[in-house]
Motif scaffolding. Structure first.
Motif, mmCIF file in Angstrom:
data_model
loop_
_atom_site.group_PDB
_atom_site.id
_atom_site.type_symbol
_atom_site.label_atom_id
_atom_site.label_comp_id
_atom_site.label_asym_id
_atom_site.label_seq_id
_atom_site.Cartn_x
_atom_site.Cartn_y
_atom_site.Cartn_z
ATOM 1 N N ILE A 83 0.875 -1.187 0.000
ATOM 2 C CA ILE A 83 0.000 0.000 0.000
ATOM 3 C C ILE A 83 0.899 1.219 0.000
ATOM 4 C CG2 ILE A 83 -1.701 1.283 1.332
ATOM 5 C CD1 ILE A 83 -2.406 -1.561 2.510
ATOM 6 N N VAL A 84 0.915 1.936 -1.096
ATOM 7 C CA VAL A 84 1.860 3.046 -1.212
ATOM 8 C C VAL A 84 1.172 4.378 -0.902
ATOM 9 C CG1 VAL A 84 3.509 4.247 -2.687
ATOM 10 C CG2 VAL A 84 3.163 1.778 -2.954
ATOM 11 N N ILE A 85 1.748 5.081 0.070
ATOM 12 C CA ILE A 85 1.332 6.456 0.349
ATOM 13 C C ILE A 85 2.410 7.340 -0.266
ATOM 14 C CG2 ILE A 85 0.897 8.170 2.151
ATOM 15 C CD1 ILE A 85 0.077 5.828 3.986
ATOM 16 N N GLY A 86 2.045 8.127 -1.249
ATOM 17 C CA GLY A 86 3.040 8.949 -1.951
ATOM 18 C C GLY A 86 3.000 10.384 -1.469
ATOM 19 N N ILE A 87 4.184 10.966 -1.300
ATOM 20 C CA ILE A 87 4.258 12.391 -0.935
ATOM 21 C C ILE A 87 4.897 13.128 -2.101
ATOM 22 C CG2 ILE A 87 5.248 14.071 0.677
ATOM 23 C CD1 ILE A 87 5.040 11.900 2.810
ATOM 24 N N GLY A 88 4.148 14.015 -2.724
ATOM 25 C CA GLY A 88 4.665 14.722 -3.901
ATOM 26 C C GLY A 88 4.033 16.090 -4.017
ATOM 27 N N PHE A 89 4.408 16.784 -5.089
ATOM 28 C CA PHE A 89 3.914 18.152 -5.272
ATOM 29 C C PHE A 89 2.447 18.167 -5.690
ATOM 30 C CE2 PHE A 89 8.533 19.066 -6.066
ATOM 31 C CZ PHE A 89 8.703 19.783 -4.893
ATOM 32 N N GLU A 90 1.772 19.254 -5.314
ATOM 33 C CA GLU A 90 0.335 19.371 -5.605
ATOM 34 C C GLU A 90 0.055 19.387 -7.112
ATOM 35 O OE1 GLU A 90 -0.522 22.999 -3.552
ATOM 36 O OE2 GLU A 90 0.771 24.169 -4.878
ATOM 37 N N ASP A 91 1.070 19.790 -7.911
ATOM 38 C CA ASP A 91 0.824 19.891 -9.352
ATOM 39 C C ASP A 91 1.436 18.711 -10.119
ATOM 40 O OD1 ASP A 91 3.440 20.454 -8.973
ATOM 41 O OD2 ASP A 91 3.459 22.349 -10.060
ATOM 42 N N ASP A 92 1.679 17.599 -9.432
ATOM 43 C CA ASP A 92 2.207 16.430 -10.131
ATOM 44 C C ASP A 92 1.037 15.517 -10.515
ATOM 45 O OD1 ASP A 92 3.260 14.062 -10.969
ATOM 46 O OD2 ASP A 92 4.677 13.828 -9.312
ATOM 47 N N PRO A 93 0.634 15.525 -11.798
ATOM 48 C CA PRO A 93 -0.572 14.779 -12.174
ATOM 49 C C PRO A 93 -0.385 13.268 -12.079
ATOM 50 C CG PRO A 93 0.515 15.698 -14.116
ATOM 51 C CD PRO A 93 1.287 16.172 -12.930
ATOM 52 N N GLU A 94 0.870 12.816 -12.088
ATOM 53 C CA GLU A 94 1.108 11.371 -12.122
ATOM 54 C C GLU A 94 0.977 10.703 -10.748
ATOM 55 O OE1 GLU A 94 4.459 10.693 -15.477
ATOM 56 O OE2 GLU A 94 4.906 12.126 -13.900
ATOM 57 N N LEU A 95 1.121 11.506 -9.714
ATOM 58 C CA LEU A 95 1.179 10.924 -8.375
ATOM 59 C C LEU A 95 -0.012 10.001 -8.096
ATOM 60 C CD1 LEU A 95 2.978 10.989 -5.811
ATOM 61 C CD2 LEU A 95 1.558 12.841 -4.964
ATOM 62 N N ASP A 96 -1.226 10.506 -8.351
ATOM 63 C CA ASP A 96 -2.429 9.709 -8.078
ATOM 64 C C ASP A 96 -2.435 8.410 -8.866
ATOM 65 O OD1 ASP A 96 -3.807 11.270 -6.239
ATOM 66 O OD2 ASP A 96 -4.306 12.694 -7.828
ATOM 67 N N HIS A 97 -1.863 8.460 -10.035
ATOM 68 C CA HIS A 97 -1.871 7.305 -10.915
ATOM 69 C C HIS A 97 -1.038 6.152 -10.331
ATOM 70 C CE1 HIS A 97 -1.960 5.154 -14.679
ATOM 71 N NE2 HIS A 97 -0.634 5.086 -14.675
ATOM 72 N N PHE A 98 0.047 6.516 -9.634
ATOM 73 C CA PHE A 98 0.970 5.471 -9.189
ATOM 74 C C PHE A 98 0.770 5.011 -7.746
ATOM 75 C CE2 PHE A 98 3.415 7.225 -12.783
ATOM 76 C CZ PHE A 98 3.723 6.047 -13.445
ATOM 77 N N VAL A 99 0.142 5.840 -6.916
ATOM 78 C CA VAL A 99 0.092 5.484 -5.491
ATOM 79 C C VAL A 99 -1.347 5.250 -5.035
ATOM 80 C CG1 VAL A 99 2.173 6.866 -5.059
ATOM 81 C CG2 VAL A 99 -0.082 7.881 -4.616
ATOM 82 N N ARG A 100 -1.491 4.524 -3.909
ATOM 83 C CA ARG A 100 -2.842 4.281 -3.379
ATOM 84 C C ARG A 100 -3.398 5.560 -2.755
ATOM 85 N NH1 ARG A 100 -5.292 -0.475 -0.806
ATOM 86 N NH2 ARG A 100 -3.667 -1.681 -1.855
ATOM 87 N N HIS A 101 -2.557 6.244 -1.980
ATOM 88 C CA HIS A 101 -2.978 7.512 -1.348
ATOM 89 C C HIS A 101 -1.920 8.573 -1.642
ATOM 90 C CE1 HIS A 101 -5.655 4.984 1.036
ATOM 91 N NE2 HIS A 101 -4.608 4.303 1.452
ATOM 92 N N ALA A 102 -2.370 9.757 -1.963
ATOM 93 C CA ALA A 102 -1.401 10.829 -2.251
ATOM 94 C C ALA A 102 -1.494 11.925 -1.187
ATOM 95 C CB ALA A 102 -1.682 11.431 -3.619
ATOM 96 N N ILE A 103 -0.320 12.338 -0.690
ATOM 97 C CA ILE A 103 -0.256 13.504 0.205
ATOM 98 C C ILE A 103 0.468 14.585 -0.588
ATOM 99 C CG2 ILE A 103 0.694 14.437 2.341
ATOM 100 C CD1 ILE A 103 0.687 11.511 3.382
ATOM 101 N N ARG A 104 -0.180 15.726 -0.720
ATOM 102 C CA ARG A 104 0.384 16.734 -1.616
ATOM 103 C C ARG A 104 0.969 17.892 -0.828
ATOM 104 N NH1 ARG A 104 -0.350 15.689 -6.708
ATOM 105 N NH2 ARG A 104 -1.806 14.029 -7.249
#
Ligand code: M6R
Length: 609
Positions: free
Chosen positions: A543-564
């Motif tokens: 289960i991947v929680i990704g932390i990335g920039f708010e304007d990174d459109p790919e983040l949601d595509h690769f991770v289960r949950h995104a923290i922006r």
């Protein structure tokens, strides 16, 4: 941080001042003092060390009266000493002040005042305020204070006494808290609620720029423009314990939320207000000072070591000087290749960590020049190093380091910029870009700290996981290490940090269906590589929680949950990205019911090897 108290009424002022200061002791301080109006003059008593020292001194040389101010000092300008302790007065104690915060233009003001004949006795920024009052005195207490405030720049909570107005205190604030406690025939001033709640629970909370004129009978508040403010009474219903933590459940949470201010204060010491140029007056390096350096050695322990890992990227990429980062307890025992061409940087919040101190001594013995980055003025490490840069985090009480880390990273980034400019490796445009994004950090921190619902939910859902992995590449790897340490030390969850590319060399064997993985994706240069690593673990149903920039459109595509987090310069990203990790650790600890501020087996200051 420092503490302020004030009293005007019918009781013995010194008695309340000592009582109030004692209630603020938990915040940490290195000296304390009081001033009272007595026998037609203002008398000051102050002592380095604990309040017990001050109390003993007051027994020898008592001060009595019905109006006074008091202070506990946490040194920022000048070492802890009797003379640097507050209150400060002008030569005649016509005006006497106590101050929390930093007067940024104090050097210019001090020079001007000295040229006009004022004689200074302390190394503090605060003393200029008292002299400035005397210099600008109009005969009207409030008008004088307003003139002084128009002259000073920086952050402050201030309480003033004036010998000519023996029944009046004046106080004001900017970026530092200050409250007025409302009594019957008496009124109180305090920087923090615990100082007054034994006496009153009715308060006025001052806003930035407001000035309060406080007498025993009344409190009059005016705004920046001098217009009367109709203050609402705020009734405090916190318990004494909650009041110490400013209403937060734990010191750790309070300190996480203090980061915007701690960061702003640290930057204020090293970014010129007018030109936005990065400077380190305490170092005053010239190009030739850097020429002989073949290698920089950074050594520290725990969280401070992680700040050092981040700094390796900064110094190597900005100033193009090779950097070696060593755990302090390892450094001494590996027959290090340190010599006069090595420049040693030690990092320590407390300035007392025994391993770091020993590593510093060893590096010096081998011929290295040294610089300490520390949060504690006058600490052993500050005294041992050839030069010192202080972080402005204020005292950190929770064992888990948060604001000390972010201010260390800020100081190290600014240092790298300073070095890069001196040795000509950093372009003006790049310096401008870094400074511009640094100045926006406090506001961006606020944005992150205001939106924590998802983090709470993740902590609830995954707070009972057996193992958690943190992954990142480049600087994100260093941040992953700090996130992992934070989680394990307060929630007791087994956590490890790995460089994204390293997983397939062993750790991937541990990744099974449901394993939580926190992935940092803030470095554009390695973003695609990082997404490949995320896919490697996702393919094993992690289960991947990704932390990335708010304007990174790919983040949601690769991770289960995104923290922006808000978009920022790649060197500034570690400062923002660590905030969700600190909060995640905190809320995981809450889920598991651990002792957040005092985790088992750990101490705040590790003064044994
Ligand atoms: O006071 P120091 O910065 O020298 O302390 C070093 C470590 O003991 C400290 O950073 C420790 O790792 C933190 N409590 C972790 O949160």
């Amino acid at each position: 941080m420092c503490g302020i108290v004030g009293y005007v009424g019918f009781q013995d002022a010194a008695e309340f001042l000592i009582e109030g200061l004692t209630k603020l002791e938990y915040r940490g301080y290195d000296s304390a003092g009081v001033a009272c109006y007595t026998d037609d003059r203002i008398e000051i008593r102050k002592k380095v060390g604990g309040i017990a020292n001050l109390t003993a001194y007051l027994q020898e040389r008592p001060v009595h009266g019905h109006i006074g101010i008091g202070h506990t000092r946490w040194a920022t300008h000048g070492r802890p000493s009797d003379v640097n302790a507050h209150p400060h007065g002008d030569e005649h104690n016509h005006y006497v002040v106590v101050h929390n915060g930093i007067i940024e233009n104090f050097m210019e003001l001090k020079r001007d005042l000295q040229a006009k004949g004022h004689v200074f006795v302390s190394e503090t920024d605060t003393e200029v305020i008292a002299h400035l009052c005397e210099e600008l005195d109009t005969g009207d207490f409030l008008e004088t204070v307003r003139k002084v405030l128009a002259t000073v720049e920086g952050s402050y909570a201030l309480a003033f006494m004036n010998r000519d107005f023996p029944d009046t205190l004046i106080c004001t604030k900017k970026d530092n808290p200050l409250i007025i406690g409302l009594g019957e025939g008496e009124n109180f001033i305090a920087s923090d609620i615990p100082a007054i709640i034994a006496r009153t629970r009715d308060t006025y909370i001052l806003n930035d720029g407001e000035i309060a004129v406080v007498t025993a009978a009344a409190v009059r508040v005016i705004d920046r423009e001098g217009r009367p403010v109709d203050k609402k009474v705020h009734h405090v219903d916190w318990s004494a314990a909650a009041a110490e933590k400013g209403g937060y459940e734990h010191f750790m949470l309070k300190e996480i939320y203090e980061q915007p201010k701690a960061i702003r204060d640290t930057m204020a010491m090293h970014i010129r207000r007018d030109t936005q140029e990065v400077y380190f007056d305490e170092l005053g390096w010239r190009p030739e000072d850097l020429q002989g350096i073949r290698k920089i050695l950074i050594t520290a322990c725990g969280t401070a070591y992680h700040a050092g890992l981040v700094a390796k990227y900064y110094i190597e990429q900005i100033a193009r000087i090779p950097v070696e980062v060593d755990i302090a307890s390892e450094y001494r025992y590996r027959e290090p290749l340190t010599d006069a061409a090595t420049f040693c940087i030690v990092i320590s919040q407390s300035g007392e960590t025994s391993d770091t101190l020993a590593a510093l001594k060893e590096a010096k013995r081998l011929g290295a020049r040294s610089l300490a980055i520390t949060n504690t003025v006058g600490s052993s490490i500050a005294r041992e190093a050839d030069a010192v840069v202080y972080t402005m985090a204020g005292p950190e009480i929770s064992v888990a380091s948060t604001k000390a880390y972010t201010t260390q990273v800020i100081a190290l980034l600014l240092l790298a910029v300073y070095m890069g400019r001196i040795n000509g490796k950093l372009s003006h445009a790049e310096e401008e870009a870094i400074v511009r994004d640094l100045l926006a950090v406090p506001e961006k921190c606020h944005q992150i700290l205001e939106d924590v619902d998802d983090l709470k939910t993740f902590a609830k859902n995954y707070g009972f996981a057996e193992d958690v992995f943190f992954i990142g590449r480049s600087i994100d790897y260093a941040v992953a290490m700090e996130g992992s340490l934070k989680l394990k030390e307060i929630s007791y969850i087994h956590a490890e940090a790995y460089a994204g590319g390293e997983l397939k060399h062993g750790t991937l064997a541990l990744v099974v269906s449901g394993t939580p993985i926190i992935a940092l994706v803030t470095q554009d240069a390695v973003k695609e590589k990082m997404y490949s690593n995320i896919q490697e673990v996702s393919a094993r149903e992690a289960i991947v929680i990704g932390i990335g920039f708010e304007d990174d459109p790919e983040l949601d595509h690769f991770v289960r949950h995104a923290i922006r987090i808000p978009r920022t310069h790649r060197f500034v990203a570690p400062i923002l990205a660590v905030l969700p990790l600190q909060l995640l650790a905190y809320y995981a600890a809450i889920t598991r019911g651990t002792d957040v501020d005092k985790p088992r087996n750990l101490a705040k200051s590790v003064t044994v090897e």
